[in-house]
Design a protein around this motif. Sequence first.
Motif, PDB file in Angstrom:
ATOM      1  N   ASN A  29      -5.321  -7.296 -11.327  1.00  0.00           N
ATOM      2  CA  ASN A  29      -6.278  -6.272 -10.920  1.00  0.00           C
ATOM      3  C   ASN A  29      -5.694  -4.866 -10.991  1.00  0.00           C
ATOM      4  OD1 ASN A  29      -8.789  -7.583 -10.265  1.00  0.00           O
ATOM      5  ND2 ASN A  29      -7.711  -8.577  -8.592  1.00  0.00           N
ATOM      6  N   MET A  30      -4.380  -4.751 -10.808  1.00  0.00           N
ATOM      7  CA  MET A  30      -3.732  -3.437 -10.858  1.00  0.00           C
ATOM      8  C   MET A  30      -3.660  -2.910 -12.286  1.00  0.00           C
ATOM      9  SD  MET A  30      -3.206  -2.647  -7.819  1.00  0.00           S
ATOM     10  CE  MET A  30      -2.014  -1.369  -7.595  1.00  0.00           C
ATOM     11  N   GLY A  34      -7.241   3.023 -13.789  1.00  0.00           N
ATOM     12  CA  GLY A  34      -7.641   3.707 -12.564  1.00  0.00           C
ATOM     13  C   GLY A  34      -7.213   2.992 -11.292  1.00  0.00           C
ATOM     14  N   ASN A  35      -6.632   1.807 -11.424  1.00  0.00           N
ATOM     15  CA  ASN A  35      -6.240   1.056 -10.235  1.00  0.00           C
ATOM     16  C   ASN A  35      -4.760   1.159  -9.911  1.00  0.00           C
ATOM     17  OD1 ASN A  35      -8.824   0.200  -9.845  1.00  0.00           O
ATOM     18  ND2 ASN A  35      -8.459  -1.940 -10.322  1.00  0.00           N
ATOM     19  N   SER A  36      -3.954   1.645 -10.866  1.00  0.00           N
ATOM     20  CA  SER A  36      -2.494   1.553 -10.718  1.00  0.00           C
ATOM     21  C   SER A  36      -1.948   2.323  -9.515  1.00  0.00           C
ATOM     22  CB  SER A  36      -1.816   2.038 -11.993  1.00  0.00           C
ATOM     23  OG  SER A  36      -2.291   3.313 -12.334  1.00  0.00           O
ATOM     24  N   ASP A  37      -2.639   3.402  -9.090  1.00  0.00           N
ATOM     25  CA  ASP A  37      -2.111   4.189  -7.970  1.00  0.00           C
ATOM     26  C   ASP A  37      -2.817   3.875  -6.652  1.00  0.00           C
ATOM     27  OD1 ASP A  37      -4.434   5.176  -9.008  1.00  0.00           O
ATOM     28  OD2 ASP A  37      -3.924   7.303  -8.743  1.00  0.00           O
ATOM     29  N   LYS A  38      -3.693   2.876  -6.667  1.00  0.00           N
ATOM     30  CA  LYS A  38      -4.428   2.540  -5.446  1.00  0.00           C
ATOM     31  C   LYS A  38      -3.635   1.602  -4.547  1.00  0.00           C
ATOM     32  CE  LYS A  38      -9.118   3.441  -6.935  1.00  0.00           C
ATOM     33  NZ  LYS A  38     -10.347   2.876  -7.450  1.00  0.00           N
ATOM     34  N   LEU A  39      -4.045   1.554  -3.285  1.00  0.00           N
ATOM     35  CA  LEU A  39      -3.388   0.719  -2.285  1.00  0.00           C
ATOM     36  C   LEU A  39      -4.136  -0.609  -2.188  1.00  0.00           C
ATOM     37  CD1 LEU A  39      -2.230   2.385   0.972  1.00  0.00           C
ATOM     38  CD2 LEU A  39      -3.142   0.112   1.079  1.00  0.00           C
ATOM     39  N   VAL A  40      -3.417  -1.708  -2.291  1.00  0.00           N
ATOM     40  CA  VAL A  40      -4.040  -3.037  -2.264  1.00  0.00           C
ATOM     41  C   VAL A  40      -4.141  -3.526  -0.825  1.00  0.00           C
ATOM     42  CG1 VAL A  40      -3.840  -5.432  -3.028  1.00  0.00           C
ATOM     43  CG2 VAL A  40      -3.109  -3.587  -4.529  1.00  0.00           C
ATOM     44  N   VAL A  41      -5.333  -3.948  -0.433  1.00  0.00           N
ATOM     45  CA  VAL A  41      -5.536  -4.473   0.921  1.00  0.00           C
ATOM     46  C   VAL A  41      -5.967  -5.929   0.826  1.00  0.00           C
ATOM     47  CG1 VAL A  41      -6.777  -4.183   3.105  1.00  0.00           C
ATOM     48  CG2 VAL A  41      -6.260  -2.188   1.703  1.00  0.00           C
ATOM     49  N   VAL A  42      -5.194  -6.819   1.467  1.00  0.00           N
ATOM     50  CA  VAL A  42      -5.516  -8.244   1.491  1.00  0.00           C
ATOM     51  C   VAL A  42      -5.506  -8.712   2.946  1.00  0.00           C
ATOM     52  CG1 VAL A  42      -4.813 -10.559   0.748  1.00  0.00           C
ATOM     53  CG2 VAL A  42      -4.417  -8.616  -0.755  1.00  0.00           C
ATOM     54  N   VAL A  43      -6.658  -9.194   3.430  1.00  0.00           N
ATOM     55  CA  VAL A  43      -6.688  -9.734   4.798  1.00  0.00           C
ATOM     56  C   VAL A  43      -6.305 -11.201   4.667  1.00  0.00           C
ATOM     57  CG1 VAL A  43      -8.033 -10.029   6.892  1.00  0.00           C
ATOM     58  CG2 VAL A  43      -8.494  -8.100   5.393  1.00  0.00           C
ATOM     59  N   GLY A  44      -5.002 -11.464   4.649  1.00  0.00           N
ATOM     60  CA  GLY A  44      -4.487 -12.809   4.437  1.00  0.00           C
ATOM     61  C   GLY A  44      -3.026 -12.729   4.017  1.00  0.00           C
ATOM     62  N   THR A  45      -2.557 -13.786   3.378  1.00  0.00           N
ATOM     63  CA  THR A  45      -1.161 -13.867   2.966  1.00  0.00           C
ATOM     64  C   THR A  45      -1.016 -13.534   1.484  1.00  0.00           C
ATOM     65  OG1 THR A  45      -0.956 -15.689   4.523  1.00  0.00           O
ATOM     66  CG2 THR A  45       0.863 -15.387   2.992  1.00  0.00           C
ATOM     67  N   ILE A  46       0.044 -12.828   1.137  1.00  0.00           N
ATOM     68  CA  ILE A  46       0.359 -12.589  -0.274  1.00  0.00           C
ATOM     69  C   ILE A  46       1.515 -13.526  -0.614  1.00  0.00           C
ATOM     70  CG2 ILE A  46       1.300 -10.955  -1.948  1.00  0.00           C
ATOM     71  CD1 ILE A  46      -0.211  -8.756  -0.461  1.00  0.00           C
ATOM     72  N   ILE A  97      -8.003  -0.860  -2.830  1.00  0.00           N
ATOM     73  CA  ILE A  97      -8.724  -1.982  -3.440  1.00  0.00           C
ATOM     74  C   ILE A  97      -8.661  -3.118  -2.447  1.00  0.00           C
ATOM     75  CG2 ILE A  97      -9.028  -3.389  -5.501  1.00  0.00           C
ATOM     76  CD1 ILE A  97      -6.894  -1.787  -6.860  1.00  0.00           C
ATOM     77  N   LEU A  98      -9.816  -3.626  -2.075  1.00  0.00           N
ATOM     78  CA  LEU A  98      -9.888  -4.731  -1.134  1.00  0.00           C
ATOM     79  C   LEU A  98      -9.996  -6.012  -1.941  1.00  0.00           C
ATOM     80  CD1 LEU A  98     -10.003  -5.360   1.864  1.00  0.00           C
ATOM     81  CD2 LEU A  98     -12.438  -4.891   1.837  1.00  0.00           C
ATOM     82  N   MET A  99      -9.040  -6.926  -1.753  1.00  0.00           N
ATOM     83  CA  MET A  99      -9.020  -8.156  -2.547  1.00  0.00           C
ATOM     84  C   MET A  99      -9.049  -9.389  -1.658  1.00  0.00           C
ATOM     85  SD  MET A  99      -6.362  -7.593  -5.597  1.00  0.00           S
ATOM     86  CE  MET A  99      -5.976  -5.986  -6.177  1.00  0.00           C
ATOM     87  N   GLN A 100      -9.513 -10.488  -2.252  1.00  0.00           N
ATOM     88  CA  GLN A 100      -9.590 -11.763  -1.547  1.00  0.00           C
ATOM     89  C   GLN A 100      -9.055 -12.863  -2.430  1.00  0.00           C
ATOM     90  OE1 GLN A 100     -13.693 -12.168  -0.436  1.00  0.00           O
ATOM     91  NE2 GLN A 100     -13.184 -12.762   1.645  1.00  0.00           N
ATOM     92  N   GLY A 101      -8.412 -13.841  -1.824  1.00  0.00           N
ATOM     93  CA  GLY A 101      -7.926 -14.988  -2.580  1.00  0.00           C
ATOM     94  C   GLY A 101      -9.083 -15.907  -2.945  1.00  0.00           C
ATOM     95  N   PRO A 102      -8.809 -16.889  -3.822  1.00  0.00           N
ATOM     96  CA  PRO A 102      -9.869 -17.806  -4.256  1.00  0.00           C
ATOM     97  C   PRO A 102     -10.212 -18.811  -3.155  1.00  0.00           C
ATOM     98  CG  PRO A 102      -7.796 -18.405  -5.267  1.00  0.00           C
ATOM     99  CD  PRO A 102      -7.531 -17.194  -4.445  1.00  0.00           C
ATOM    100  N   ARG A 103     -11.400 -18.676  -2.595  1.00  0.00           N
ATOM    101  CA  ARG A 103     -11.793 -19.474  -1.437  1.00  0.00           C
ATOM    102  C   ARG A 103     -12.143 -20.912  -1.796  1.00  0.00           C
ATOM    103  NH1 ARG A 103     -15.899 -16.692   2.845  1.00  0.00           N
ATOM    104  NH2 ARG A 103     -14.600 -14.886   2.502  1.00  0.00           N
ATOM    105  N   ARG A 104     -12.668 -21.109  -3.017  1.00  0.00           N
ATOM    106  CA  ARG A 104     -13.125 -22.436  -3.425  1.00  0.00           C
ATOM    107  C   ARG A 104     -12.027 -23.228  -4.137  1.00  0.00           C
ATOM    108  NH1 ARG A 104     -17.689 -24.296  -1.519  1.00  0.00           N
ATOM    109  NH2 ARG A 104     -18.231 -25.318  -3.460  1.00  0.00           N
ATOM    110  N   GLN A 105     -10.781 -22.798  -3.974  1.00  0.00           N
ATOM    111  CA  GLN A 105      -9.683 -23.417  -4.712  1.00  0.00           C
ATOM    112  C   GLN A 105      -9.014 -24.542  -3.930  1.00  0.00           C
ATOM    113  OE1 GLN A 105      -9.248 -21.415  -7.856  1.00  0.00           O
ATOM    114  NE2 GLN A 105      -8.904 -23.546  -8.254  1.00  0.00           N
TER     115      GLN A 105
END
Length: 147
Positions: A29-30, A34-46, A97-105
């Motif tokens: 996604n980075m 236009g995304n390279s300088d944005k801050l990634v937000v993940v409500v979960g584990t990386i 950028i607000l991201m989410q992991g794959p929920r149906r995985q």
Amino acid sequence: SKFNKIILKRLFMSKINRPPMSIARITRNMKKEGNSDKLVVVVGTITNDLRVFDVPKMTVCALRVTEKARDRILKAGGEIITFDQLALRAPTGQNTILMQGPRRQREAVKHFGAPGVPNSHVKPLVRSKGRKFERARGRRASRGYKK
């Protein structure tokens, strides 16, 4: 703001609804323009991903970051912040950028539905993977037919 509402909603979610996010998915996604300088937000584990060789420099905010993932992000010159630091840095979610992991995985989800029904690609719940289990007619050409 709408961003804060989404974050709050996700913080209250159960663990099943906060799936882990791999470094690979974040990197993919980075790379979009236009995304390279944005801050990634993940409500979960990386989590770390061995399939990715070069991790770009990025700022991430997550509930947890696994040890190997943390090492790789910091080695690339990136930084890892917590949600209270995010609140001071981007109170309304500007430039994030607000991201989410794959929920149906999840493995369990693959068994949802009815196996054996036409056009259903549901994984049957099998006690064992041996010769006698779900290997009969319809599963092998040598046992009558293969559907």
